[in-house]
Design a protein around this motif. Structure first.
Motif, PDB file in Angstrom:
ATOM      1  N   LYS A 501      89.443  60.239  46.708  1.00 24.28           N
ATOM      2  CA  LYS A 501      89.064  61.214  45.679  1.00 24.28           C
ATOM      3  C   LYS A 501      87.548  61.337  45.661  1.00 24.28           C
ATOM      4  N   ILE A 502      87.063  62.572  45.586  1.00 23.74           N
ATOM      5  CA  ILE A 502      85.614  62.793  45.542  1.00 23.74           C
ATOM      6  C   ILE A 502      85.084  62.336  44.183  1.00 23.74           C
ATOM      7  N   LEU A 503      83.998  61.574  44.204  1.00 20.32           N
ATOM      8  CA  LEU A 503      83.389  61.094  42.969  1.00 20.32           C
ATOM      9  C   LEU A 503      82.422  62.162  42.435  1.00 20.32           C
ATOM     10  N   LYS A 504      82.943  63.028  41.617  1.00 21.67           N
ATOM     11  CA  LYS A 504      82.123  64.151  41.139  1.00 21.67           C
ATOM     12  C   LYS A 504      80.948  63.693  40.272  1.00 21.67           C
ATOM     13  N   ARG A 505      81.161  62.622  39.528  1.00 20.82           N
ATOM     14  CA  ARG A 505      80.078  62.183  38.630  1.00 20.82           C
ATOM     15  C   ARG A 505      78.813  61.805  39.420  1.00 20.82           C
ATOM     16  N   GLU A 506      79.009  61.407  40.705  1.00 26.23           N
ATOM     17  CA  GLU A 506      77.847  61.065  41.525  1.00 26.23           C
ATOM     18  C   GLU A 506      77.153  62.307  42.075  1.00 26.23           C
ATOM     19  N   LEU A 507      77.826  63.435  42.005  1.00 27.62           N
ATOM     20  CA  LEU A 507      77.241  64.674  42.537  1.00 27.62           C
ATOM     21  C   LEU A 507      76.451  65.445  41.477  1.00 27.62           C
ATOM     22  N   ARG A 508      76.760  65.170  40.204  1.00 30.30           N
ATOM     23  CA  ARG A 508      76.138  65.994  39.151  1.00 30.30           C
ATOM     24  C   ARG A 508      74.659  65.712  39.023  1.00 30.30           C
TER      25      ARG A 508
END
Length: 508
Positions: A501-508
Motif C-alpha cells: 500500500k502506498i504511504l500517502k502520509r509520506e507524500l503530503r
C-alpha cells in the motif's frame, strides 16, 4: 401522496406573482416556473417517461434547472442531476449507471462546452433514448445538438396533475465519488428531500423579503436542498449566479438586496479579499450567512464577523444525508470550528470500525429522516455504510460536553478542492490509463485559495517519455475541471507498506 414538487406548487398557488427567479434582467414569477414545469412533465409523459423512470439533468444555475427538475418530479420520475464539469466519458458512465431514459442538457458556452460533451456522452449511452437541449439563446427553437426544450414543449399544456408518489419513492439520485473508484448514486426519497428542505428552512430567520444569492451548484445536494427547495418552500426570490466571482457576487448582493448567502469556505475567503482590497463593499441587506462543504478556517470566521458584522453559521452533511445533518443553530451559541449539533429529527453518534459507540474521537454515524435509501444498484456498497438505519460517514470527529461536533479528519484521503470532493483513487484510475504511466499516487496539498490542490506522484513506464505539461494537459482532457492534477512530480519509486500500500502520509 408525498411529492417534493409541493415546495413549488404551494408557493405558486399562494404567491403566483411573487418573483421566484432572477437571472440577469430576467424576472420569473412562481406561477410561470410552475407552468413551465407542468409543460416539461407533459412532455416527459408524451415521450413515454413513466413513474420511477430516471431523467438526467446537466445544467448550471440557470432558470432551466428548476423548470426541468420540478417537471421530472411532477411526472413521478426520478431526477438525476449531473455535475456540469463532467467530460463525455463521465457523462456516459452516469447515464448508463443511473438507467437514465432522457437527458436535458444545457447547450453550453465556448468556455464550458456542456452541449458538445453531453451530446457525445448521450450518443455513447445505449440506455438513454431522449436528448433535449436547453439552448443558450433564450427561447431558441433550434440547436446544433438537437431538439430544444422550447421546440419540444410547444403546444404542451401548462396544466398537469402531479403523479402520485409515496414518501419512500426515490425523488433524486445524487452521484457521489466513492473512495472505491467509480461514483455511486445515492437514492434520496421524496421524504428525505422534503424534510431536509423544511428543517433547513426553519433554521434560518425569516423575513418578508427573503432574497437568496444562489451560486452553490444546484446539481449538488447543498445548493439543491438549502437554496432551491428550501427557498421555494419559503417563496423566496432566488438570484441565480452560474459561476462564483467574489466582486460580482458582492455587487449582485447589493443590487438585488440579498438577505441570505450560503457558500463554501473559499467563497468567504474570496469575498473578504475583495472587500479588503477595495474592489467591493459589504452588502447592506445581508442578514444570514451559512457555510458548509468543508471546514471553515477560524481566521476567516473571525475576519468575516469583524468585516461584515455577521456570524457565519456552519453546518455539515453529505449527499447521502440529503445533505444537512448538523448545524450551528440560531438561538444557541455558534462555536467557531464546530459543525454544530444534529438538526431536528436527526441523531448523530461516534463509532469505531466495528460500529461500537465511542466517547472521545470516532467516525460520525447518522440516523434520521435525512438518510438515503442506499446506493442505486449497489447492495454491497450500501451494506458497508449502513446498519440498523445508521449511516457511517467516513468522517472522523470529536464531540464536546455541549454535544457540538468538530471534524478532525476527512474520510480517508479525500481531497476538497474549492468545495468539491475529489477522491484520489478515481483520479489515479484515470491517470493509469495513460500509456506512459506505470503508477500514480494522488494527494491533496495545501493551497491558499482552493483549500487543497491536487498533486500526482507518477512513476513512468520503463523507456516511456512524458513531461509534466503533457500529462496535465491529457488529464485535463479526460477529467472534470475540479478533478485533474495541477501538479505532477515524477518519481522512481513511492513509499510503501510491506503489503504494497502506498504511504500517502509520506507524500503530503
Amino acid at each position: 401522496m408525498l411529492n417534493l414538487a409541493v415546495v413549488l406548487e404551494d408557493s405558486a398557488r399562494v404567491y403566483p406573482d411573487r418573483t421566484a427567479l432572477v437571472y440577469g434582467d430576467l424576472r420569473v414569477p412562481y406561477s410561470l416556473v410552475n407552468t413551465l414545469a407542468n409543460q416539461v412533465a407533459n412532455l416527459l409523459v408524451s415521450r413515454g417517461i413513466r413513474k420511477g423512470d430516471k431523467v438526467a439533468l446537466l445544467c448550471p444555475n440557470l432558470p432551466y434547472f428548476p423548470f426541468v427538475y420540478f417537471g421530472i418530479l411532477k411526472a413521478g420520475a426520478t431526477a438525476v442531476p449531473l455535475n456540469v464539469l463532467l467530460q463525455s466519458r463521465e457523462i456516459t458512465y452516469h447515464l448508463t449507471d443511473s438507467d437514465a431514459k432522457a437527458l436535458f442538457c444545457f447547450e453550453g458556452t465556448p468556455e464550458l462546452p456542456i452541449g458538445e460533451r453531453g451530446r457525445a456522452g448521450f450518443e455513447a449511452a445505449e440506455v438513454t433514448e431522449h436528448f433535449i437541449v436547453l439552448p443558450a439563446t433564450p427561447f431558441a427553437k433550434e440547436s446544433q445538438y438537437g431538439e430544444t426544450l422550447w421546440a419540444a414543449i410547444e403546444g404542451m399544456s401548462g396544466e398537469f396533475s402531479t403523479v402520485t408518489t409515496a414518501a419512500d419513492d426515490t425523488a433524486v439520485i445524487l452521484y457521489t465519488s466513492g473512495t472505491t473508484g467509480q461514483p455511486k448514486g445515492a437514492e434520496l426519497t421524496h421524504q428525505n428531500m422534503l424534510m431536509n428542505a423544511m428543517v433547513s428552512d426553519e433554521m434560518f430567520p425569516r423575513g418578508e423579503d427573503d432574497v437568496y444569492l444562489t451560486v452553490l451548484p444546484l446539481f449538488h445536494s447543498f445548493g439543491q436542498t438549502v437554496m432551491m427547495n428550501a427557498g421555494f418552500r419559503r417563496h423566496a426570490t432566488l438570484v441565480l449566479m452560474p459561476r462564483f466571482e467574489p466582486v460580482e457576487a458582492l455587487k449582485l448582493m447589493e443590487q438585488e438586496k440579498v438577505t441570505l448567502f450560503v457558500g463554501v469556505p473559499t467563497m468567504y475567503w474570496a469575498m473578504l479579499t475583495a472587500v479588503h482590497t477595495g474592489q467591493a463593499s459589504v452588502p447592506s441587506a445581508l442578514r444570514t450567512v451559512v457555510s458548509g462543504g468543508a471546514s471553515l478556517p477560524v481566521e476567516v470566521l473571525k475576519d468575516f464577523k469583524e468585516t461584515f458584522g455577521l456570524q457565519i453559521l456552519e453546518g455539515y452533511g453529505l449527499s447521502e444525508t440529503s445533505p444537512v445533518a448538523s448545524f450551528n443553530q440560531l438561538g444557541r451559541p455558534a462555536k467557531p470550528g464546530s459543525i454544530g449539533t444534529p438538526i431536528w429529527g436527526v441523531e448523530m453518534k461516534l463509532v469505531d470500525a466495528d460500529w461500537n459507540e465511542v466517547d472521545d474521537v470516532g467516525e460520525i454515524a447518522i440516523r434520521g429522516h435525512n438518510v438515503m435509501k442506499g446506493y442505486y444498484k449497489r447492495p454491497e456498497a450500501t451494506a458497508e455504510v449502513m446498519k440498523d438505519g445508521w449511516f457511517r460517514t467516513g468522517d472522523i470527529a470529536r464531540r464536546d460536553e455541549d454535544g457540538y461536533y468538530y471534524i478532525i479528519d476527512r474520510a480517508k484521503d479525500m481531497i476538497i478542492r474549492g468545495g468539491f470532493n475529489v477522491y484520489p483513487r478515481e483520479v489515479e484510475e484515470v491517470l493509469m490509463t495513460h500509456p506512459a504511466v506505470s503508477l500514480a499516487a494522488v494527494v491533496g496539498v495545501p493551497h491558499e485559495s482552493h483549500g487543497e490542490e491536487i498533486k500526482a506522484f507518477i512513476i513512468r513506464k520503463p523507456g516511456a517519455e512524458v513531461t509534466e505539461e503533457e500529462l496535465i494537459a491529457w488529464a485535463k482532457e479526460n477529467m472534470a475541471a475540479y478533478k485533474y492534477p495541477r501538479i505532477i512530480e515524477f518519481r522512481d519509486s513511492l513509499p510503501m507498506t510491506a503489503t504494497g500500500k502506498i504511504l500517502k502520509r509520506e507524500l503530503r
